[in-house]
Write a protein that holds these residues in place. Structure first.
Motif, PDB file in Angstrom:
ATOM      1  N   GLU A  56       0.802  -1.223   0.000  1.00  0.00           N
ATOM      2  CA  GLU A  56       0.000   0.000   0.000  1.00  0.00           C
ATOM      3  C   GLU A  56       0.832   1.270   0.000  1.00  0.00           C
TER       4      GLU A  56
ATOM      5  N   PHE B 289       1.391   1.613  -3.716  1.00  0.00           N
ATOM      6  CA  PHE B 289       0.159   1.769  -4.491  1.00  0.00           C
ATOM      7  C   PHE B 289      -1.017   1.948  -3.540  1.00  0.00           C
TER       8      PHE B 289
ATOM      9  N   GLU C 149     -13.172  16.229  -9.440  1.00  0.00           N
ATOM     10  CA  GLU C 149     -11.849  16.614  -8.929  1.00  0.00           C
ATOM     11  C   GLU C 149     -11.975  17.238  -7.539  1.00  0.00           C
TER      12      GLU C 149
ATOM     13  N   ARG D   5      -4.618   2.982  -2.005  1.00  0.00           N
ATOM     14  CA  ARG D   5      -5.965   2.998  -2.539  1.00  0.00           C
ATOM     15  C   ARG D   5      -6.248   4.391  -3.111  1.00  0.00           C
ATOM     16  N   GLU D   6      -6.827   4.399  -4.307  1.00  0.00           N
ATOM     17  CA  GLU D   6      -7.152   5.705  -4.897  1.00  0.00           C
ATOM     18  C   GLU D   6      -8.344   6.305  -4.162  1.00  0.00           C
ATOM     19  N   ASP D   7      -8.298   7.605  -3.930  1.00  0.00           N
ATOM     20  CA  ASP D   7      -9.418   8.254  -3.259  1.00  0.00           C
ATOM     21  C   ASP D   7     -10.594   8.380  -4.216  1.00  0.00           C
ATOM     22  N   GLU D   8     -11.744   8.003  -3.700  1.00  0.00           N
ATOM     23  CA  GLU D   8     -12.977   8.142  -4.470  1.00  0.00           C
ATOM     24  C   GLU D   8     -13.582   9.518  -4.178  1.00  0.00           C
TER      25      GLU D   8
ATOM     26  N   ILE E 159     -12.872  14.564  -4.900  1.00  0.00           N
ATOM     27  CA  ILE E 159     -11.709  13.759  -4.527  1.00  0.00           C
ATOM     28  C   ILE E 159     -10.808  14.558  -3.585  1.00  0.00           C
TER      29      ILE E 159
ATOM     30  N   GLN F  41      -9.674  13.635   0.212  1.00  0.00           N
ATOM     31  CA  GLN F  41      -8.284  13.622   0.670  1.00  0.00           C
ATOM     32  C   GLN F  41      -8.075  14.612   1.803  1.00  0.00           C
TER      33      GLN F  41
END
Lengths: 437, 437
Positions: free
Chosen positions: A246, A249, A421, A251-254, A424, A428
């Protein structure tokens, strides 16, 4: 793991072909025009330290010191008919060629890296230095780059304030492996000085000094901020303690939904204030520093008037600029204190009292000064911001952009901004979770 | 004007008679018991500098240095069978005799004012000094006393922190007239030093030093606070500029009605918090300093947690103690920052993160430190005060009194306190208007 960051043989072959092609084209055009010019692949592509999927090619067009860069620029334009012109210290050409992002950068060929005519002239020296030392360490560079990318501190542009590719390479050369870099970084503190060639002394007031081996008066880590430096340090410690993919890579923020955002905001009980306006048409490396400065000015305004800020952040996306101020205290009483001069300054006291003839309370004397209490003009943060914003000096670009039009969103109104955008960014911002344990 | 402050011939005659009577009674009793004792009228009554309507008689019972004050005290008790006993450095007797407030104070007869056994032993020296210098200046003393009374700075007890009668007399002797005292005071600033007999040097860290002519190591103005000193200075300037009887006899404050109080509070838009409890049974000179200290402790608590205080004050009346905190900012967000150790203190960081496992946001790094955001326990000032009050160390007397029972009133609730004394205090608090122009 490595297979995800190491370019495949096919990818490498493609890069080699394309760069060779472009360089050949440049050399042919130069010959046709009788120019003395040396085209060279530099940067990570030249050093075999580029990350898979990073399709950036830096090709420099070197000309003798006594000639003119504009001729080389002219030639660069011809190489890639479909291009845009960009500006660093000097103009250069940016183009997309077969899925690669190609920068064609005119520079001077100088003999000594400490006697440059322009900052880009240093790059060929860097490439030469790294190429001579990096053999066998390329994979470690790739791992470190991906690690830094994963924790959000890769890139020395002003928006990020993180680690440049060259800095990563030097760290790996210095410590000899990816884990050894992490082990060393675990112990970093401010004012760390690293030097591959010399004895290493602090050059400027920067948290990390890495002496440039090709120019000992330059700090390779000058753009690195204290907090990004220490985030890498803490993440290194955490990774060594509990390694996990992790870090590389995350987790991408949704994007946050209305419901999620609402629930998060309810739990925080803060008052978010958003200033939104059309971003001026300048590159990110110009825009972000200006937005950060404006952020500081607005923070100072709010704080000076007694409102408390929990945290703030800025975002530019598409043509939008967004500045978020999350207020911890956003409403104050009407009554406020105005502290006047010391009592013994008779004339100043008289003038002060004349200017405040009908206070809510006072005049009285407090700690040697005359004080009155009167109504404050704006007793909530939003009103203050709305009223004083255009009077702040926020730099030419931003002041103009804000005067052309802006909007302030407060509290739940921020959910009127529905762009992916932004949502997201909001996710974050609300998380703000660095990979440290 | 003077006729209002100067005792009438009839008043003077009465005072003379009564004091003579009491002194005769003391001397008779002493003789009966074979005691060596010298009774003397001291203070303003002895010096002809007492204000009309001020019916205070200070009679000292002086005994030789090698004897015991308790015998003199015994005797004082017999002089006024209806009395109460009070305590300064030593016990003394307070009684009402024919409409006069009489203090019967045992003291030692010493030869040299700089070698005292007790602070009261100094008083006879003061009386002797003043009597030798005051002739012809008595009216100026009366005017100055009444002026100081009118502007609220007369009295050196700890509640007031103002000018003692002896200090007033010295100022008049120094400057030779009431208006000349005002003219001089107009120019005062902190660290002013006055000396009638010597060259005058600052003795301690007090805003005004007036060297005691009978004991040069003592500052007569030691109890005077900076703000009371400067209030007199500013009021002097204002009076000389625009003389008015109001300085001497200000309009008396009326108790605020509900409607008036409501209107004033609405205009201020503040949040008044009142802590009320039963005052411990100690004299004002003990109670007020303790209440001021407690006020500071509570201010520190509220401020430390991010709440803003516009102003605060304390009041004791009958058996009640009231502390008023007028809040400028009294509500904050749920979310707040907890700043942890510097990132490079690995063990501290690990412990900090373990203690904050599920923050609202973070952990992140800010200015070199680990930070989390979590819910604050109390997001309004009233809740904070209610929860933390008993945990504060507010001194033995007050802590006990508060533990026995207290009540917190917030906002409009303060109007539930209907006592006349409180409503006058509230009127004065809200006005806070010093006589300066």
């Amino acid at each position: 793991m490595l297979s995800q960051v190491r370019p495949s043989p096919k990818e490498r072959e493609r890069l080699r072909l394309i760069s060779r092609e472009i360089i050949a084209k440049i050399e042919r055009l130069a010959e046709e025009r009788g120019m003395v010019l040396q085209a060279m692949l530099v940067g990570s592509a030249a050093r075999d330290t580029w990350l898979a999927q990073d399709h950036d090619l830096d090709i420099f067009l070197g000309v003798p010191e006594n000639s003119d860069l504009s001729e080389a620029m002219e030639l660069a334009r011809l190489v890639a008919p479909e291009h845009e012109e960009r500006y660093a210290e000097h103009p250069y050409v940016h183009a997309r060629v077969d899925g690669f992002e190609v920068d064609l950068v005119p520079c001077y060929l100088v003999d000594d890296a400490s006697r440059l005519k322009s900052a880009v002239d240093r790059t060929p020296f860097h490439t030469r230095y790294i190429k001579g030392k990096i053999a066998g360490l390329e994979d470690d560079v790739l791992l470190l780059k991906q690690f830094l990318k994963g924790i959000g501190v890769y890139g020395s542009e002003l928006k990020t304030g993180g680690f440049s590719g060259y800095l990563v390479e030097l760290l790996v050369i210095l410590y000899r492996s990816f884990p050894d870099v992490l082990r060393a970084a675990s112990h970093w503190r401010p004012d760390t000085v690293l030097d591959l060639e010399g004895e290493g002394k602090k050059l400027h007031d920067e948290p990390l000094t890495v002496v440039d081996p090709v120019d000992p008066n330059r700090n390779v880590a000058a753009a690195l901020t204290l907090d990004k430096m220490l985030l890498f340090s803490a993440a290194s410690r955490s990774f060594l303690d509990r390694p996990s993919l992790e870090f590389f890579f995350p987790r991408e923020d949704e994007p946050l939904s209305d419901e999620e955002a609402q629930a998060r905001m309810d739990a925080r009980g803060t008052m978010p204030l958003i200033l939104q306006f059309q971003a001026p048409d300048v590159v990110e490396d110009v825009l972000y520093p200006q937005m950060r400065k404006a952020e500081e000015s607005i923070r100072a305004l709010l704080t000076r008037k007694g409102f408390l800020i929990l945290r703030s952040d800025v975002l530019a996306y598409r043509d939008r600029a967004v500045m978020l101020f999350e207020m911890e205290g956003w409403e104050l009483s009407r009554a406020c204190r105005r502290t006047g001069p010391p009592v013994w300054e008779a004339e100043h006291v008289a003038r002060f009292l004349a200017v405040h003839p009908h206070p809510l309370s006072g005049p009285y004397i407090k700690e040697g000064r005359v004080v009155v209490e009167e109504s404050r003009k704006h007793n909530c943060a939003r009103d203050l911001l709305a009223a004083e914003l255009e009077g702040l000096s926020l730099g030419k670009h931003l002041s103009e952009a804000i005067r052309r039009g802006h909007k302030i969103y407060a509290g739940q109104e921020i959910l009127e901004i529905r762009d992916r955008e932004f949502r997201i960014f909001l996710a974050q911002y609300l998380d703000a979770r660095a990979p440290i344990y």
